[in-house]
Design a protein around this motif. Structure first.
Motif, PDB file in Angstrom:
ATOM      1  N   GLU A  41       0.869  -0.995  -0.038  1.00  0.00           N
ATOM      2  CA  GLU A  41      -0.140   0.102   0.014  1.00  0.00           C
ATOM      3  C   GLU A  41       0.879   1.296  -0.051  1.00  0.00           C
ATOM      4  O   GLU A  41       0.562   2.266  -0.433  1.00  0.00           O
ATOM      5  N   PHE A  42       2.003   1.215   0.373  1.00  0.00           N
ATOM      6  CA  PHE A  42       3.047   2.343   0.528  1.00  0.00           C
ATOM      7  C   PHE A  42       3.409   2.791  -0.886  1.00  0.00           C
ATOM      8  O   PHE A  42       3.974   3.785  -0.986  1.00  0.00           O
TER       9      PHE A  42
ATOM     10  N   ARG B 146       2.196   3.376  -3.168  1.00  0.00           N
ATOM     11  CA  ARG B 146       1.605   4.536  -3.984  1.00  0.00           C
ATOM     12  C   ARG B 146       1.911   5.925  -3.628  1.00  0.00           C
ATOM     13  O   ARG B 146       1.779   7.006  -4.066  1.00  0.00           O
ATOM     14  N   HIS B 147       2.829   5.966  -2.507  1.00  0.00           N
ATOM     15  CA  HIS B 147       3.691   7.140  -2.109  1.00  0.00           C
ATOM     16  C   HIS B 147       4.943   7.347  -2.744  1.00  0.00           C
ATOM     17  O   HIS B 147       5.785   6.677  -2.587  1.00  0.00           O
ATOM     18  N   LYS B 148       5.254   8.349  -3.447  1.00  0.00           N
ATOM     19  CA  LYS B 148       6.415   8.592  -4.184  1.00  0.00           C
ATOM     20  C   LYS B 148       7.683   8.739  -3.186  1.00  0.00           C
ATOM     21  O   LYS B 148       8.773   8.232  -3.466  1.00  0.00           O
ATOM     22  N   ASP B 149       7.555   9.336  -2.084  1.00  0.00           N
ATOM     23  CA  ASP B 149       8.513   9.413  -0.996  1.00  0.00           C
ATOM     24  C   ASP B 149       9.223   7.848  -0.598  1.00  0.00           C
ATOM     25  O   ASP B 149      10.253   7.599  -0.311  1.00  0.00           O
ATOM     26  N   TYR B 150       8.080   7.077  -0.274  1.00  0.00           N
ATOM     27  CA  TYR B 150       8.410   5.537  -0.184  1.00  0.00           C
ATOM     28  C   TYR B 150       9.120   5.045  -1.222  1.00  0.00           C
ATOM     29  O   TYR B 150      10.152   4.378  -1.001  1.00  0.00           O
TER      30      TYR B 150
ATOM     31  N   GLY C 172       8.887   1.789  -8.598  1.00  0.00           N
ATOM     32  CA  GLY C 172       7.437   2.000  -8.390  1.00  0.00           C
ATOM     33  C   GLY C 172       6.478   1.855  -9.624  1.00  0.00           C
ATOM     34  O   GLY C 172       5.492   2.017  -9.654  1.00  0.00           O
TER      35      GLY C 172
END
Length: 199
Positions: free
Chosen positions: A176-177, A179-183, A197
């Motif tokens: 799920e993480f 979807r976060h660019k920073d992750y 990603g």
């Protein structure tokens, strides 16, 4: 890489293969059987796995693989999936999906090793512990047709074993993480290879 089913692992596997090639490393994937225990190789090994929110993972698995008979969908051109010939989500509620266990006892005193493709509940505990197969107590009245008494390993014990193993993995990617660019950027920096990603 331990590939947890229906948790975004196929895309991650492609990325991790790219990372291994970039660094000149051997890459291996395990799926369906028990997750490897870190430290069991003689060579230095980097252990990676993926996790997804368990209910979303289970529903995705049901929709992908269980709702209709995959053999019918692939091999039978006249098969039309309908509500009437679909499995019901309400039956997708046991450790091995629609049945309690896949562990079979053999008369020679052994049972087949842990392997779990279909799983509806407590999947991560079972995949990472690999001890859900029951143990067998001797039958009360031995004889040629006597069968041992099946005892399930309690889920609390499986959870403790799985947690201990997972905490020793080098990297756990939470689907799920992604979807976060920073992750994603943090994973790419950590592994030194872009492309973590993409699908």
């Amino acid at each position: 890489f331990y590939h947890a089913r229906k948790a975004g692992g196929t895309n991650l596997r492609v990325y991790f293969e790219k990372v291994a090639r970039h660094h000149g490393l051997k890459f291996a994937t395990t799926e369906y059987s028990v997750a490897e225990d870190p430290g069991t190789h003689d060579d230095a090994t980097f252990y990676v796995t993926n996790l997804r929110e368990p209910v979303a993972r289970s529903i995705s698995h049901f929709k992908y693989d269980i709702r209709w008979n995959c053999g019918q969908l692939i091999d039978n051109a006249s098969f039309i999936p309908t509500e009437e010939n679909a499995q019901k989500l309400s039956t997708w509620n046991q450790h091995f999906g629609q049945r309690p266990s896949d562990c079979s006892y053999h008369k020679n005193g052994t049972y087949k090793p842990f392997r779990m493709a279909a799983c509806a509940v407590n999947c991560y505990s079972q995949w990472f512990a690999g001890i859900n197969c029951p143990w067998w107590d001797p039958p009360p009245n031995p004889g040629p047709e006597a069968r041992p008494i099946r005892r399930e390993v309690p889920m609390t014990e499986q959870y403790k074993v799985a947690k201990d193993k997972l905490l020793r993995y080098n990297l756990i990617v939470v689907t799920e993480f992604l979807r976060h660019k920073d992750y994603v950027a943090a994973i790419e920096r950590f592994l030194g290879v872009p492309g973590g990603g993409g699908r």
